[in-house]
Design a protein around this motif. Structure first.
Motif, PDB file in Angstrom:
ATOM      1  N   UNK A  12     -72.175  -2.509 -14.007  1.00 22.40           N
ATOM      2  CA  UNK A  12     -71.306  -2.804 -12.870  1.00 22.40           C
ATOM      3  C   UNK A  12     -72.135  -2.713 -11.587  1.00 22.40           C
ATOM      4  N   UNK A  13     -72.776  -3.807 -11.202  1.00 21.24           N
ATOM      5  CA  UNK A  13     -73.531  -3.788  -9.944  1.00 21.24           C
ATOM      6  C   UNK A  13     -72.574  -3.824  -8.749  1.00 21.24           C
ATOM      7  N   UNK A  14     -72.758  -2.898  -7.831  1.00 22.53           N
ATOM      8  CA  UNK A  14     -71.910  -2.813  -6.643  1.00 22.53           C
ATOM      9  C   UNK A  14     -72.728  -3.130  -5.401  1.00 22.53           C
ATOM     10  N   UNK A  28     -75.934  -0.669  -5.705  1.00 27.19           N
ATOM     11  CA  UNK A  28     -76.043   0.382  -6.720  1.00 27.19           C
ATOM     12  C   UNK A  28     -75.668  -0.204  -8.069  1.00 27.19           C
ATOM     13  N   UNK A  29     -75.984   0.518  -9.132  1.00 29.40           N
ATOM     14  CA  UNK A  29     -75.721   0.024 -10.483  1.00 29.40           C
ATOM     15  C   UNK A  29     -75.055   1.118 -11.301  1.00 29.40           C
ATOM     16  N   UNK A  30     -73.773   0.913 -11.607  1.00 28.07           N
ATOM     17  CA  UNK A  30     -73.045   1.817 -12.482  1.00 28.07           C
ATOM     18  C   UNK A  30     -73.039   1.249 -13.895  1.00 28.07           C
ATOM     19  N   UNK A  31     -72.989   2.130 -14.876  1.00 28.24           N
ATOM     20  CA  UNK A  31     -73.042   1.735 -16.289  1.00 28.24           C
ATOM     21  C   UNK A  31     -71.936   2.463 -17.038  1.00 28.24           C
ATOM     22  N   UNK A  32     -71.197   1.730 -17.851  1.00 28.08           N
ATOM     23  CA  UNK A  32     -70.141   2.323 -18.679  1.00 28.08           C
ATOM     24  C   UNK A  32     -70.510   2.191 -20.157  1.00 28.08           C
ATOM     25  N   UNK A  33     -70.426   3.306 -20.868  1.00 32.84           N
ATOM     26  CA  UNK A  33     -70.627   3.332 -22.314  1.00 32.84           C
ATOM     27  C   UNK A  33     -69.273   3.546 -22.979  1.00 32.84           C
ATOM     28  N   UNK A 320     -66.869   4.473  -1.360  1.00 37.37           N
ATOM     29  CA  UNK A 320     -67.750   5.019  -2.388  1.00 37.37           C
ATOM     30  C   UNK A 320     -66.992   4.986  -3.708  1.00 37.37           C
ATOM     31  N   UNK A 321     -67.681   5.081  -4.833  1.00 38.46           N
ATOM     32  CA  UNK A 321     -67.016   4.886  -6.128  1.00 38.46           C
ATOM     33  C   UNK A 321     -65.886   5.853  -6.432  1.00 38.46           C
ATOM     34  N   UNK A 322     -65.821   6.987  -5.713  1.00 40.80           N
ATOM     35  CA  UNK A 322     -64.772   7.964  -5.985  1.00 40.80           C
ATOM     36  C   UNK A 322     -63.743   8.046  -4.864  1.00 40.80           C
ATOM     37  N   UNK A 354     -67.660  -5.281  -6.605  1.00 39.02           N
ATOM     38  CA  UNK A 354     -68.498  -5.768  -7.701  1.00 39.02           C
ATOM     39  C   UNK A 354     -69.312  -6.962  -7.215  1.00 39.02           C
ATOM     40  N   UNK A 355     -70.619  -6.904  -7.516  1.00 39.08           N
ATOM     41  CA  UNK A 355     -71.539  -7.950  -7.069  1.00 39.08           C
ATOM     42  C   UNK A 355     -72.227  -8.525  -8.299  1.00 39.08           C
TER      43      UNK A 355
END
Length: 356
Positions: A12-14, A28-33, A320-322, A354-355
C-alpha cells in the motif's frame, strides 16, 4: 490441525502532502500480510522517493519466498529469506522490504496471543517519552518557528535537521537552556570537517550529534571524532545487521536502529538486547508515522531503558495512517494496548492517500 500459513502479501504505497507550502509530499510503503486463517498484520518498509523500488522488492523478491510458509515461525523464516537474498546485499531496499513483512508477522503473532506486542515480549507501560524531530528548515527564522511549534505542543526534547551554525543558534535561543537539543546532519562531513563543526557547535550543549560522517560506516572516524569532539554521538538509522550495530556500540553514545530499515521487530529486539548487555542507550529512528513507528513503540516499551525515547516526526502532514491516535501529548507517546501492534491503519486514510 493445519498450520496457519502466509497466504498473501500486499503493498500500500501512500503519498501524503503537507498541509501548506510547496514542499513535496511524503511517500511511504505499508505492507499487509494475510494468513490462510484470515488473520492480518501490518508492517512498514522505509520508502520515501525509493518507495516504488522497495515495493518491487516486496512483491517480486520477498513475497514469493514467504507465501505458503508458516506465519508463526518468524525467526527461522526471516533468517532463511535473508540468506537466500544475501547476494543483493545485507542492507538497503531488500532489507527495508523484509522489515515490513517481519513486523506484519509480529503483529499477527500478538493478535493470535490476544496481547499487545510489548506484553508478548515481556514488558509493559502506558506511555514513553518522545522528542519532536523537525523537518529541515534552513532559514534561522523558520527554525525558530518550528522549534516554537514543538514547544507549544508540549515537547521538551527537540531534534533539528540542519547543518549551519546560525540555524542551530536560533534553535537554542528559542528553546532556552532547559530543552534538550539534538542535531542530525545526515552524513555530510569528513572527520576533519566534523571536528571543525563540533568546535563551533559545542557551545549549544547538544545532547547528541547524529550521523556526522560520510561514509556513514566510517567507524574508525566516528571513534576519533568521539574522542576529540566533546559532543555525544548518535548513529544507526542506516545500519542493517547486528554486526554493524555491534561495531557502532563501540564508537557512539546512542544507537538508532530503524525498524522499517533494519529487519523489523526481530532485528530490533536483538539490538536492544545486545545494547543492554553493553550499557548503550537505544534511541530508535522513526522518522515515519506507520507500523514502523508502532513497532518501535512496542519494542521500546518492552526492552528499552529509562533513557530511551521515541522519535516523532513533527510535520504538518494532512494525515497519518492512524488518524492522530498516537500523536504525542506533553512529550509522551501512548503505547497502544490492542493486540499486536495495537492499532491497524485507518482504512479512510489508506483510500484517500493510496498512490498506485
Amino acid at each position: 490441525m493445519d498450520a496457519d500459513t502466509i497466504a498473501r502479501i500486499e503493498t500500500f504505497p501512500l503519498r501524503i502532502p503537507f498541509r501548506a507550502g510547496a514542499r513535496p509530499p511524503v511517500d511511504s510503503l505499508l505492507v499487509k500480510v494475510t494468513t490462510s486463517e484470515g488473520r492480518e498484520g501490518w508492517g512498514e518498509a522505509f520508502g520515501f522517493e525509493a518507495a516504488p523500488v522497495t515495493r518491487r522488492a516486496v512483491e517480486d523478491l520477498i513475497a514469493p519466498l514467504c507465501t505458503g510458509q508458516e506465519a508463526a515461525l518468524i525467526g527461522p523464516l526471516m533468517r532463511a529469506v535473508q540468506q537466500q537474498l544475501m547476494i543483493f546485499g545485507r542492507g538497503g531496499l531488500v532489507i527495508h522490504a523484509l522489515s515490513a513483512v517481519d513486523t506484519a508477522l509480529w503483529d499477527i503473532a500478538g493478535k493470535v496471543a490476544g496481547l499487545p506486542l510489548h506484553q508478548l515480549l515481556g514488558g509493559g507501560g502506558a506511555s514513553l517519552p518522545s522528542y519532536a524531530s523537525l523537518d529541515p528548515c534552513g532559514d534561522p527564522r523558520a527554525v525558530r518557528g518550528a522549534v516554537r511549534e514543538a514547544l507549544d505542543a508540549g515537547f521538551r526534547d527537540v531534534k533539528l535537521h540542519e547543518r549551519e551554525v546560525p540555524a542551530v543558534r536560533a534553535a537554542r535561543e528559542e528553546a532556552g537552556h532547559a530543552v534538550a537539543l539534538m542535531l542530525d546532519v545526515n552524513c555530510p562531513w569528513t572527520v576533519a570537517q566534523a571536528r571543525a563543526a563540533a568546535e563551533q557547535l559545542r557551545e549549544f550543549r547538544l545532547r547528541w550529534l547524529e550521523e556526522p560522517l560520510w561514509p556513514a560506516e566510517d567507524y574508525d572516524g566516528l571513534a576519533r571524532l568521539r574522542a576529540a569532539g566533546g559532543i555525544p554521538l548518535a548513529a544507526g538509522e542506516n545500519a542493517a545487521t547486528l554486526l554493524e550495530f555491534g561495531r557502532l556500540m563501540d564508537v557512539v553514545d546512542f544507537v538508532q536502529p530503524s525498524p522499517a530499515k533494519m529487519g523489523g521487530v526481530t532485528e530490533l529486539c536483538k539490538v536492544f538486547q545486545v545494547a543492554a548487555a553493553r550499557g548503550v542507550t537505544v534511541m530508535p529512528h522513526t522518522f515515519y508515522h506507520g507500523p514502523g513507528l508502532l513497532a518501535a513503540v512496542q519494542v521500546t516499551a518492552a526492552l528499552g531503558t529509562p533513557d530511551s525515547m521515541i522519535e516523532w516526526r513533527h510535520s504538518a502532514l494532512e494525515a497519518d495512517p492512524y488518524g492522530g491516535a498516537v500523536t504525542p501529548a506533553r512529550g509522551r507517546i501512548t503505547v497502544p494496548q490492542g493486540p499486536g501492534l495495537g492499532l491497524d491503519p485507518d482504512p479512510d486514510v489508506l483510500r484517500a492517500f493510496l498512490h498506485a
